[in-house]
Design an enzyme around this catalytic site. Structure first.
Site, PDB file in Angstrom:
ATOM      1  N   GLU A 256      50.210  33.381   9.685  1.00 22.60           N
ATOM      2  CA  GLU A 256      51.307  32.950  10.563  1.00 22.60           C
ATOM      3  C   GLU A 256      52.332  34.059  10.526  1.00 22.60           C
ATOM      4  O   GLU A 256      53.074  34.190   9.557  1.00 22.60           O
ATOM      5  CB  GLU A 256      51.948  31.669  10.018  1.00 22.60           C
ATOM      6  CG  GLU A 256      51.078  30.448  10.073  1.00 22.60           C
ATOM      7  CD  GLU A 256      50.914  29.920  11.474  1.00 22.60           C
ATOM      8  OE1 GLU A 256      51.646  30.354  12.384  1.00 22.60           O
ATOM      9  OE2 GLU A 256      50.020  29.086  11.663  1.00 22.60           O
TER      10      GLU A 256
ATOM     11  N   GLU B 168      62.178  41.103  16.392  1.00 18.47           N
ATOM     12  CA  GLU B 168      62.636  39.812  15.885  1.00 18.47           C
ATOM     13  C   GLU B 168      64.021  40.001  15.244  1.00 18.47           C
ATOM     14  O   GLU B 168      64.158  40.769  14.287  1.00 18.47           O
ATOM     15  CB  GLU B 168      61.626  39.371  14.819  1.00 18.47           C
ATOM     16  CG  GLU B 168      61.486  37.908  14.676  1.00 18.47           C
ATOM     17  CD  GLU B 168      60.303  37.527  13.774  1.00 18.47           C
ATOM     18  OE1 GLU B 168      59.706  38.407  13.141  1.00 18.47           O
ATOM     19  OE2 GLU B 168      60.005  36.341  13.703  1.00 18.47           O
TER      20      GLU B 168
ATOM     21  N   LYS C  32      52.185  31.676  -4.179  1.00 16.11           N
ATOM     22  CA  LYS C  32      53.211  32.665  -4.528  1.00 16.11           C
ATOM     23  C   LYS C  32      54.365  32.497  -3.549  1.00 16.11           C
ATOM     24  O   LYS C  32      54.279  32.872  -2.382  1.00 16.11           O
ATOM     25  CB  LYS C  32      52.700  34.101  -4.439  1.00 16.11           C
ATOM     26  CG  LYS C  32      53.719  35.066  -5.042  1.00 16.11           C
ATOM     27  CD  LYS C  32      53.705  36.445  -4.429  1.00 16.11           C
ATOM     28  CE  LYS C  32      54.546  36.593  -3.189  1.00 16.11           C
ATOM     29  NZ  LYS C  32      56.003  36.517  -3.383  1.00 16.11           N
TER      30      LYS C  32
HETATM   31  P1  ADP Z   1      59.841  37.993   5.365  1.00 13.55           P
HETATM   32  O1  ADP Z   1      60.632  39.031   6.070  1.00 13.55           O
HETATM   33  O2  ADP Z   1      59.725  36.699   6.100  1.00 13.55           O
HETATM   34  O3  ADP Z   1      60.188  37.844   3.919  1.00 13.55           O
HETATM   35  P2  ADP Z   1      57.529  39.403   4.440  1.00 13.55           P
HETATM   36  O4  ADP Z   1      56.238  39.629   5.133  1.00 13.55           O
HETATM   37  O5  ADP Z   1      58.288  40.594   3.962  1.00 13.55           O
HETATM   38  O6  ADP Z   1      58.367  38.523   5.450  1.00 13.55           O
HETATM   39  O7  ADP Z   1      57.330  38.448   3.208  1.00 13.55           O
HETATM   40  C1  ADP Z   1      56.601  37.257   3.278  1.00 13.55           C
HETATM   41  C2  ADP Z   1      55.967  37.018   1.941  1.00 13.55           C
HETATM   42  O8  ADP Z   1      55.039  38.080   1.692  1.00 13.55           O
HETATM   43  C3  ADP Z   1      56.928  37.016   0.770  1.00 13.55           C
HETATM   44  O9  ADP Z   1      56.496  36.054  -0.166  1.00 13.55           O
HETATM   45  C4  ADP Z   1      56.773  38.408   0.220  1.00 13.55           C
HETATM   46  O10 ADP Z   1      57.106  38.462  -1.147  1.00 13.55           O
HETATM   47  C5  ADP Z   1      55.285  38.634   0.436  1.00 13.55           C
HETATM   48  N1  ADP Z   1      54.890  40.049   0.444  1.00 13.55           N
HETATM   49  C6  ADP Z   1      55.629  41.117   0.804  1.00 13.55           C
HETATM   50  N2  ADP Z   1      54.929  42.247   0.633  1.00 13.55           N
HETATM   51  C7  ADP Z   1      53.689  41.894   0.150  1.00 13.55           C
HETATM   52  C8  ADP Z   1      52.509  42.621  -0.224  1.00 13.55           C
HETATM   53  N3  ADP Z   1      52.425  43.935  -0.119  1.00 13.55           N
HETATM   54  N4  ADP Z   1      51.461  41.904  -0.676  1.00 13.55           N
HETATM   55  C9  ADP Z   1      51.534  40.577  -0.762  1.00 13.55           C
HETATM   56  N5  ADP Z   1      52.595  39.854  -0.419  1.00 13.55           N
HETATM   57  C10 ADP Z   1      53.681  40.492   0.041  1.00 13.55           C
END
Ligand code: ADP
Length: 474
Positions: free
Chosen positions: A246, A378, A171
């Site tokens: 990570e 960050e 995803k």
């Molecule tokens: P970033 O700020 O680097 O985007 P996030 O942790 O918000 O960090 O997002 C990293 C990934 O996790 C993205 O692919 C985002 O769509 C996904 N993501 C965000 N929220 C969720 C959730 N509740 N469950 C699964 N994946 C998520």
């Protein structure tokens, strides 16, 4: 560009409408992908589970050969894939090309490394016993990746998983799914059998729920924020998923008075301003020894002032836009907070956010103090705060004063000082006179709240292998 999902060897537009992908340099729509949810995620996992039965039984030589075809196709098409990345994410084209090459280096490295996933035969303490240790693929792997490295974060997971004999469901991030779509098209062309690789774009929370609860999933590998990482870890508790996480970082950079100044300025520029400061290993806080803080700050100011900001597709641009408005506002907020608490802006400190495009100018701050937001959260933007230190003990204490532990950097030509600093930093990755330590052969990952597990290196393959102990009584 119209992206589709790839499930069980078929391209599909199924989902609850589409997600629009915007170009952060122009504010224009670049493309769409399906807004997939539970149905698509479940179908993808089911396909991966079915395909695992045969894929896990192929020889590593067959798998490596398919991976190398994908590797070659990726490099043959690197310019085109890189342009997609720049248009959906904003990074300068040269950096995007570099990211494709870096991604390919993981594919070839793991294609080779998996051939050496040897087991062991251990001498037994009892007569007539044989102790055998086997390495076997962990099973269906699901991956969730962020927008800042749309190709590399996925390749770093997908290559070792496939090489190990696992099947895969990705995803990609909502903001940058089209690079992944193009990489999957090339992977299909390479000839992976149906169901071995699957791609689902759409709702993170809905897809995430399926990933953490579907009984066929055995491993979740995630790159993203510490907050979402913790959330996924909680969600994965019931199914006891094997996890690699990570997560966020807050990298300190220590510059000692005996450092080679040219090397230190170059290293700080590389670590701080790559991808406009939007990397989890970005230098966030710069501690400079008091006797050289003035000279160093001036040198960094001069180098920073020369950086060319603009659309990543334009020749010579070194700093692209920040990925979205939130990113822009965070940099602006960190600078304002620092100034309010006594920091001085040497260069930058402003930007331009208009019509859906978000350019923040590379910024150097002096007189930073440990209580500022920029020294704790960050920033994920091109902001370089400098603070003076006196002793190595103090520098290490300040550097370790955080819940994160991903990457840290320091510059000294003294073996004794360097050894002390390197061994006492609580970080998974340490760059000594090196602002760009990441490479396919090395284990990349964090301590403390920066995560669990490593990507790259032998550890990066182990993450997708189970250890099975077979005790034989003769
Ligand atoms: P970033 O700020 O680097 O985007 P996030 O942790 O918000 O960090 O997002 C990293 C990934 O996790 C993205 O692919 C985002 O769509 C996904 N993501 C965000 N929220 C969720 C959730 N509740 N469950 C699964 N994946 C998520």
């Amino acid at each position: 560009m119209e992206g589709k999902n790839y499930i069980n060897g078929e391209w599909s537009t199924a989902g609850d409408g589409v997600i629009e992908v915007m170009n952060p340099a122009t504010g224009e729509k670049f493309g769409t992908v399906p807004n997939g949810g539970e149905t698509e995620a479940s179908a993808a996992v089911d396909a991966a589970a079915e395909a695992f039965k045969s894929w896990s039984k192929t020889t590593v030589y067959e798998r490596a050969s398919l991976l190398m075809k994908w590797h070659d196709l990726l490099l043959e098409n690197k310019q085109e894939v890189a342009e997609i990345m720049t248009k959906e994410m904003g990074k300068p084209l040269a950096e995007a090309v570099g990211e494709i090459e870096y991604s390919a280096s993981f594919i070839s490295w793991f294609a080779e490394e998996a051939k050496r996933s040897n087991g062991r035969l251990i001498p037994a303490s009892k007569e007539g016993k044989r102790i055998q240790v086997l390495k076997q693929p962990v099973g269906v792997v699901v991956s969730i990746t962020p927008w800042n490295f749309p190709a590399a974060m996925m390749a770093r997971k997908m290559a070792p998983a496939l090489a190990a004999g696992c099947t895969f469901v990705a995803k990609p991030a909502k903001l940058t799914p089209l690079t992944a779509v193009r990489m999957y098209e090339l992977a299909e062309e390479a000839g992976f059998p149906k169901g071995v690789i699957n791609l689902v774009t759409g709702s993170a929370s809905k897809i995430g729920r399926v990933f953490t609860s579907h009984p066929a999933v055995r491993k979740l590998t995630f790159t993203g924020s510490t907050e979402i990482g913790k959330e996924l870890m909680k969600q994965s508790a019931d199914s006891m998923l094997n996890l690699s996480l990570e997560l966020g970082g807050h990298a300190p950079i220590i510059v000692c008075e005996d450092a080679n100044m040219d090397l230190a300025v170059e290293g700080v520029m590389a670590s701080k301003f790559r991808n406009a400061g939007q990397t989890c290993v970005c230098g966030n806080r710069i501690y400079v020894q008091r006797s050289i803080v003035e000279e160093f700050s001036q040198r960094l100011q001069e180098a920073t002032a020369k950086l060319k900001v603009g659309n990543g597709m334009d020749e010579g641009v070194q700093i692209g836009p920040l990925v979205d408005q939130d990113g822009y506002e965070k940099s602006a907020r960190h600078v304002q907070d620092a100034v309010d608490k006594g920091a001085k802006v040497l260069v930058g400190g402003d930007g331009r956010a208009e019509n859906g495009a978000f350019f923040y100018n590379p910024t150097v701050l002096i007189n930073a103090t440990q209580d500022m937001l920029v020294m704790n959260e960050e920033t994920f933007g091109p902001v370089a705060p400098i603070m003076a230190f006196d002793t190595d003990e103090e520098a290490v204490r300040l550097a370790n004063d955080t819940r994160f532990g991903l990457a840290a950097y320091f510059f000294t030509d003294s073996l004794t000082r360097g050894t002390y600093i390197a061994e006492n930093l609580e970080y998974g990755i340490v760059g000594w006179n090196d602002g760009a330590p990441s490479s396919a052969q090395a284990p990349f990952g964090g301590m403390k709240e920066s995560g669990i597990g490593r990507e790259g290196g032998q550890e990066g393959l182990d993450a997708f292998l189970e250890t099975k102990y077979i005790s034989i009584k003769l």
